[in-house]
Enzyme design. Sequence first.
Site, PDB file in Angstrom:
ATOM      1  N   ASP A  30       0.845  -1.186   0.000  1.00 19.35           N
ATOM      2  CA  ASP A  30       0.000   0.000   0.000  1.00 19.35           C
ATOM      3  C   ASP A  30       0.888   1.246   0.000  1.00 19.35           C
ATOM      4  OD1 ASP A  30      -3.222   0.526   0.995  1.00 19.35           O
ATOM      5  OD2 ASP A  30      -1.811   2.202   1.112  1.00 19.35           O
ATOM      6  N   ILE A  31       0.476   2.248  -0.770  1.00 18.44           N
ATOM      7  CA  ILE A  31       1.271   3.474  -0.909  1.00 18.44           C
ATOM      8  C   ILE A  31       1.255   4.306   0.385  1.00 18.44           C
ATOM      9  CG2 ILE A  31      -0.554   5.055  -1.726  1.00 18.44           C
ATOM     10  CD1 ILE A  31       1.292   5.866  -3.999  1.00 18.44           C
ATOM     11  N   ASN A  87     -12.826  -2.928   2.947  1.00 18.45           N
ATOM     12  CA  ASN A  87     -13.738  -1.802   3.088  1.00 18.45           C
ATOM     13  C   ASN A  87     -14.710  -1.810   1.915  1.00 18.45           C
ATOM     14  OD1 ASN A  87     -12.332  -0.896   5.382  1.00 18.45           O
ATOM     15  ND2 ASN A  87     -10.851   0.206   4.112  1.00 18.45           N
ATOM     16  N   GLY A  93     -15.732   2.959   4.166  1.00 17.67           N
ATOM     17  CA  GLY A  93     -14.438   3.618   4.015  1.00 17.67           C
ATOM     18  C   GLY A  93     -13.702   3.250   2.742  1.00 17.67           C
ATOM     19  N   GLN A  94     -14.429   2.716   1.755  1.00 18.76           N
ATOM     20  CA  GLN A  94     -13.769   2.345   0.495  1.00 18.76           C
ATOM     21  C   GLN A  94     -13.470   3.589  -0.325  1.00 18.76           C
ATOM     22  OE1 GLN A  94     -16.024  -0.413  -1.931  1.00 18.76           O
ATOM     23  NE2 GLN A  94     -14.333  -0.686  -3.393  1.00 18.76           N
ATOM     24  N   HIS A 100     -10.400  -5.029  -3.210  1.00 17.78           N
ATOM     25  CA  HIS A 100      -9.064  -5.276  -2.651  1.00 17.78           C
ATOM     26  C   HIS A 100      -9.161  -5.738  -1.208  1.00 17.78           C
ATOM     27  CE1 HIS A 100     -10.097  -0.998  -2.273  1.00 17.78           C
ATOM     28  NE2 HIS A 100      -9.493  -1.011  -1.092  1.00 17.78           N
ATOM     29  N   HIS A 102      -7.056  -5.623   2.182  1.00 16.33           N
ATOM     30  CA  HIS A 102      -5.892  -5.102   2.893  1.00 16.33           C
ATOM     31  C   HIS A 102      -5.329  -6.259   3.721  1.00 16.33           C
ATOM     32  CE1 HIS A 102      -6.794  -0.687   2.444  1.00 16.33           C
ATOM     33  NE2 HIS A 102      -8.019  -1.154   2.274  1.00 16.33           N
TER      34      HIS A 102
END
Length: 114
Positions: A30-31, A87, A93-94, A100, A102
């Site tokens: 994740d960035i 999410n 909270g998407q 995806h 997490h």
Amino acid sequence: MDDCIFCQLIKEPHHINFLLEDEVGIAFNDINPQAPTHCLVIPKRHVASAKELGEKDVALLGHLMGLCQQVASLTGIHKEGYRYVMNTGENGGQTVNHLHFHVLGGRRMGWPPG
Ligand code: AMP
Ligand code: ZN
């Protein structure tokens, strides 16, 4: 999907270091990591969110779960424990509308989630 940032990442893989890749999905860091280990596992096929998933996607989900397990092993977080999060929708909270998981670990997680 042309306007999907994760579809773009899949099409232009030089932008990112994949941790894992197979015919169904990819895993990458994740960035904006929220834990010492924070990876994302996504399908190559565009699926907007978990809202679209159903019995037809049993194989896809099983496969993605297998990739999540591999990420947990590769990063070592399988030893102490970890958290999978998906999410979904606005209240969930998407922020990226491409399915995806997490994969978070390397620290103790709080509960309940924020
Ligand atoms: P969510 O908010 O659950 O939809 O998760 C989207 C995640 O994608 C966030 O944790 C972002 O930090 C992450 N993200 C967005 N763009 C990128 C990118 N180009 N490379 C890696 N992670 C990204
Ligand atoms: Zn997409």
